[in-house]
Design an enzyme around this catalytic site. Structure first.
Site, PDB file in Angstrom:
ATOM      1  N   GLU A   1      -4.277  -2.989  -6.761  1.00 20.82           N
ATOM      2  CA  GLU A   1      -4.399  -1.753  -7.371  1.00 20.82           C
ATOM      3  C   GLU A   1      -4.984  -0.769  -6.105  1.00 20.82           C
ATOM      4  O   GLU A   1      -6.006  -0.010  -6.342  1.00 20.82           O
ATOM      5  CB  GLU A   1      -5.196  -1.471  -8.668  1.00 20.82           C
ATOM      6  CG  GLU A   1      -4.592  -2.431  -9.648  1.00 20.82           C
ATOM      7  CD  GLU A   1      -4.816  -2.055 -11.251  1.00 20.82           C
ATOM      8  OE1 GLU A   1      -5.292  -1.211 -11.390  1.00 20.82           O
ATOM      9  OE2 GLU A   1      -4.710  -3.015 -11.836  1.00 20.82           O
TER      10      GLU A   1
ATOM     11  N   THR B   1      -5.989  -1.542  -1.769  1.00 24.38           N
ATOM     12  CA  THR B   1      -7.026  -2.369  -1.024  1.00 24.38           C
ATOM     13  C   THR B   1      -8.345  -1.353  -0.837  1.00 24.38           C
ATOM     14  O   THR B   1      -8.050  -0.283  -1.424  1.00 24.38           O
ATOM     15  CB  THR B   1      -6.424  -2.623   0.282  1.00 24.38           C
ATOM     16  OG1 THR B   1      -6.152  -1.396   1.158  1.00 24.38           O
ATOM     17  CG2 THR B   1      -5.070  -3.104   0.173  1.00 24.38           C
TER      18      THR B   1
ATOM     19  N   SER C   1       0.916  -1.229   0.053  1.00 21.01           N
ATOM     20  CA  SER C   1      -0.079   0.131  -0.104  1.00 21.01           C
ATOM     21  C   SER C   1       0.823   1.270  -0.023  1.00 21.01           C
ATOM     22  O   SER C   1       0.417   2.261  -0.515  1.00 21.01           O
ATOM     23  CB  SER C   1      -0.862  -0.048   1.289  1.00 21.01           C
ATOM     24  OG  SER C   1      -1.630  -1.080   1.205  1.00 21.01           O
TER      25      SER C   1
END
Ligand code: FAD
Length: 383
Positions: free
Chosen positions: A363, A365, A132
């Site tokens: 792509e 979370t 992330s």
């Protein structure tokens, strides 16, 4: 927004539907069990123009608008998310990013090959230590005369073992507080680049996912995509459009779940009547149908914004968040309609659920989409 498809859009959608029925559906179970989609599918996708949608025709693309791209992506996702993902990455994340950021020479070098299916692209952002928090990546590219020398590891890379070109993100500036990330187009046969297939995935089992290790990979300066130091902007712009493609794939999963559940409910009998006549089964079906339509409308809205040149990044996060969570709900509800048979892979819904689950992870979370939407609403970054 006009929600009626033009004749041309409907014709391309039908082309994709027929392609899936002919070239994908008969193999879905076998590819899933073997953890391997037949690579010949790439050239077939290219031959129909599906790997060149929205890419200008002068670079080998098939042109077209983003709604058409969504329609094709939905049909592919309805058939097999592993196949859909090949297109979403090679076209959606790689070719379209080269079309937006590349020099004329880079476009001529890569786009005709990517859009025809002669070559496959992969998107190398995630690393073992940074998912992330992608901007914190550790892969380094150090300038050495007319070259950069790259060292680092990328993981979870879709199309990784198949790819001919890696859109790779690496740090080029060490200044404290400086993102200093740059994008490179690295030929995958470059000495020093090794790949390891990642097996045992819960879903998308047919898709070639890999770890890439770069040891002293030497690339010329002209492999930089976009300006030096602007790589994070390149990555985020790719992902914003990519989220629309993931959302469209999720609509495909949700529609497939609905089709399968309605069909099965019409065939199965319990308590002396068809289960379609039980009110609680109808509740499951009706919940799925509302999710399908809501996810589709949110996704089409993103396509419409892009095609009209409007700001679309927040709408793309909203669509991706909703459609991915909806796809999981729809597949799970469909599995409930199938009862125990839904748990066996001869029936389609178990795979839909396994494939849907990753859509809430990659792509960005679901939590990351909420932070993007929250930042747009409040002006405050909570990352
Ligand atoms: P982490 O970032 O470690 O997150 C773990 C948990 O913490 C999650 O629930 C997350 O939402 C939460 N979290 C993290 N930060 C915050 C925060 N600030 N606030 C609240 N919650 C937070 N990557 C590529 O570059 N290219 C690809 O082609 C690609 N394909 C993929 C294919 C598959 C099948 C999979 C599984 C992954 C793929 N990825 C790819 C990687 C994917 O994008 C990452 O897995 C994803 O970004 C999440 O990163 P992570 O797995 O490291 O989880």
């Amino acid at each position: 927004m006009n929600l009626e498809l033009s004749e041309e859009q409907e014709a391309v959608r039908k082309l994709a539907e027929d392609f899936v029925a002919r070239e994908v559906a008969p193999h879905v179970i076998a590819w899933d069990r073997a953890e391997n989609v037949d690579r010949s599918i790439v050239k077939k996708l290219g031959a129909l123009g599906f790997l060149g949608l929205t890419v200008p025709e002068e670079y080998g693309g098939s042109g077209g608008d983003h709604l058409t791209y969504c329609l094709v992506t939905e049909e592919l996702g309805r058939g097999d998310s592993s196949v859909r993902g090949i297109v979403s990455v090679s076209l959606g994340l790689v070719a379209k990013t080269i079309a937006s950021w590349g020099s004329d020479q880079q476009k001529r070098q890569w786009l005709p090959r990517l859009t025809s299916g002669e070559a496959v692209g992969c998107f190398g952002l995630t690393e073992p230590g940074t998912g992330s928090d992608a901007g914190n990546l550790a892969t380094r590219a150090v300038r050495d005369g007319g070259n950069y020398v790259i060292n680092g590891t990328k993981t979870f890379i879709t199309n990784g073992t198949w790819a001919d070109v890696v859109l790779l993100f690496a740090r080029t500036n060490e200044a404290p507080g400086h993102r200093g990330v740059s994008a490179f187009l690295v030929p995958a046969d470059n000495p020093g680049l090794t790949r390891r297939a990642i097996h045992g995935k819960l879903g998308l089992r047919g898709q070639a996912t890999a770890e890439l290790v770069l040891e002293d990979v030497r690339v010329p300066v002209d492999t930089l995509l976009g300006p030096e130091g602007k790589g994070f902007t390149v990555a985020m712009s790719a992902l914003a459009k990519g989220r629309m493609s993931v959302a469209a794939g999720c609509v495909g999963i949700a529609q497939a779940a609905l089709d399968a559940a309605v069909r099965y409910a019409g065939e199965r009998e319990q308590f002396g009547k068809g289960i379609a006549g039980h009110q609680l089964v109808q509740e499951l079906l009706s919940d799925i149908s509302v999710d399908v339509e809501a996810a589709r409308l949110l996704t089409w809205r993103v396509a419409d914004l892009i095609d009209r040149g409007q700001e679309f990044a927040t709408a793309a996060s909203q669509a991706k968040l909703y459609a991915s969570e909806a796809a999981v709900r729809c597949a799970s509800n469909a599995l409930q309609v199938f009862g125990g048979y839904g748990y066996i892979d001869e029936y389609p819904v178990g795979k839909l659920l396994r494939d849907a689950r990753v859509m809430t992870l990659y792509e960005g979370t679901s939590q990351i989409q909420k932070l993007i939407i929250g930042r747009a609403l409040t002006g405050v970054s909570a990352f």
